[in-house]
Design an enzyme around this catalytic site. Structure first.
Site, PDB file in Angstrom:
ATOM      1  CG  ASN A 131      -4.338  -6.973   4.191  1.00  0.00           C
ATOM      2  OD1 ASN A 131      -3.599  -7.939   4.111  1.00  0.00           O
ATOM      3  ND2 ASN A 131      -4.837  -6.407   3.121  1.00  0.00           N
TER       4      ASN A 131
ATOM      5  N   GLY B 283       0.826  -1.196   0.000  1.00  0.00           N
ATOM      6  CA  GLY B 283       0.000   0.000   0.000  1.00  0.00           C
ATOM      7  C   GLY B 283       0.854   1.237   0.000  1.00  0.00           C
TER       8      GLY B 283
END
Ligand code: AMP
Length: 495
Positions: free
Chosen positions: A125, A50
């Site tokens: 996540n 990310g």
């Protein structure tokens, strides 16, 4: 974590397409000096999961402190003054990946809330598949949402739970959500790690040396390595680990079920130096290349990876085929992944920014190009063209995953089904579209063989491979249940 683009403040429109574009990395530390600095290091090692935003919540003597920002970990936490604002011996952190949609700071995790039992921070996540439905009912019950991320439903479910302890409230919340989740959470009594019952997303437990009772939770082992933590074990599917001053204990509140770890983590997403569920990612990728060479060998002079993601599988391919491996494409490391770029125009440009042809290795040669996947086909098309322009005589594309025919709803960034090249075209058409002399993908069985199985066992695959098969193991409640989105989403995703 994904954005809920149909909530009342963000009407569905073009942005509704972006509801599934999230991947993330999580990290947590318990009982170590400079926990926030360790977390920043861990997040740095997880940067590939990310790149859009990062946050850390630390817990010190004076309570919880938080800092979040948009951009790369080094830019957000590289300043000593920022780190000085995050004291304490425990911390949790999060990297966020979103290709488009809302990039607001309010969506950056960890999410933090003050409950009756004290402060609570959580980083997620994965994607929840019934978050819209839950959110609608929570809003009707008076919950005031602060962000548009699906992960916030955890916070409200915990807040309204009638159970007394933090753990029981968390279990109560987990039992109501569907989807993929690896969580790290922190309250003033413990660091907590959770994996969803099918274990779709990864989470590992590590131990820091020195004082003996310092622990780390991370999405991948590469984040343990950077802080010098020893790998202890994977958190198991459906397991909650509670780390407090007594050590680590484990609770398994769900009925046992076969796990479905995301196979795409092995193909592309995890860092090659990570070991996932006991299997080193790098070696797996090399074995995928080997299987690919066995399945779809072709006469050629050179095997060239599309860097970086195609490198290990190209090495495996070249070894098995007995064809020299060369870096015929050079990657410029100072640009992000092309996939992150939000518009088609930038994405097209991005491929050129990122890769250039190493003419000396390509001119007059029959080239086998190896990449990990074809999604929209943008990268392959540009690379094939580039390699031809550099004088290659033939260009054969080999892909180290089966055709990506379905969108992921469990936490990997994929576009809607109608934008997936393989959803609309057979392999021969795809070869023509990308301009290759030949194109071949590894078979599904070949991929499973590379993971040490005989092939794919349809009754118990052991991995989530929905992006290649459309076999969605977790209910897609929001997709199926939301009247206003249902026709469009079902049509787009062929579910
Ligand atoms: P495309 O150009 O749309 O066909 O995308 C394929 C390229 O994107 C490949 O080179 C992959 O390495 C990369 N890729 C595949 N899946 C993802 C993903 N979920 N996130 C970021 N990059 C990806």
């Amino acid at each position: 974590m994904t954005e809920l683009t149909t909530h009342p403040f963000q009407p569905a429109g073009d942005d509704a397409d972006d509801a599934f574009h999230e991947e993330c990395g999580v990290f947590g530390v318990w009982n170590a000096p400079d926990a926030a600095a360790l977390t920043a290091l861990g997040l740095h090692a997880l940067q590939h999961r990310g790149q859009e935003a990062s946050g850390i919540v630390s817990l010190g003597e004076k309570g919880f402190r938080s800092h979040k920002g948009l951009g790369l970990v080094g830019d957000i936490f590289g300043d000593a003054r920022v780190m000085a604002m995050l004291p304490g011996r425990a911390a949790v952190g999060h990297n966020r990946y979103a290709t488009a949609g809302e990039t607001a700071l309010r969506n950056v995790q960890p999410l933090y809330a003050d409950f009756a039992f004290g402060g609570f921070a959580v980083a997620h996540n994965g994607n929840l598949t019934n978050a819209l439905a839950l959110r609608h009912s929570l809003v009707r019950r008076g919950c005031l949402f602060q962000s548009s991320t699906d992960s916030e439903v955890f916070v409200h479910l915990i807040a309204i739970s009638l159970y007394a302890t933090v753990l029981d409230r968390l279990i109560d919340a987990l039992k109501q959500v569907d989807g993929a989740y690896s969580l790290v959470a922190l309250h003033d009594g413990a660091l907590i790690g959770v994996r969803d019952p099918l274990g779709v997303r990864p989470l590992v437990l590590g131990r820091l040396g020195g004082e003996g009772k310092s622990w780390v939770l991370a999405s991948e082992t590469c984040a343990l390595d950077i802080v010098g933590a020893e790998f202890v074990r994977d958190v198991e599917p459906g397991e909650i680990v509670i780390i407090d001053h007594d050590g680590v204990r484990s609770v398994k509140p769900f009925a046992h079920t076969s796990s479905r770890f995301c196979i795409f983590e092995y193909v592309y997403f995890a860092r090659p130096d990570s070991v996932v569920e006991g299997t080193p990612v790098y070696e797996t990728r090399k074995r995928i290349g080997l299987e690919l060479a066995r399945e779809s060998g072709v006469d050629a002079d050179v095997v060239v990876p599309v860097p970086d993601s195609g490198v290990p599988s190209a090495m495996g391919y070249a070894t098995e085929a007995g064809i020299p491996f060369e870096l015929g494409i050079i990657r410029n490391h100072y640009v992000g992944r092309t996939f992150i770029e939000p518009t088609d125009t930038i994405r097209h440009l991005g491929v050129k920014l990122k890769h250039s042809a190493n003419r000396a290795m390509l001119q007059g040669k029959r080239v086998i190009l190896v990449d990990d996947s074809i999604v929209r086909g943008t990268t392959s098309k540009k690379i094939v063209e580039m390699v031809r322009q550099a004088g290659a005589k033939e260009v054969h594309m080999r892909i180290s995953s089966p055709p990506t025919t379905h969108s992921c709803f469990y936490g990997i960034d994929t576009p809607e089904r109608d934008k997936l090249l393989a959803a609309k075209h057979d392999v021969a058409e795809m070869a023509r579209i990308i301009g290759a002399d030949s194109l071949a993908f590894i078979s599904l069985d070949g991929l499973y063989r590379a993971l040490g199985r005989k092939g794919r066992d349809a009754k118990d695959p052991g991995y989530c491979d929905a992006c290649f098969t459309g076999d969605y193991a977790i209910p897609l409640t929001d997709l199926e249940g939301h009247a206003e989105r249902r026709p469009a989403l079902l049509a787009l995703n062929g579910v």
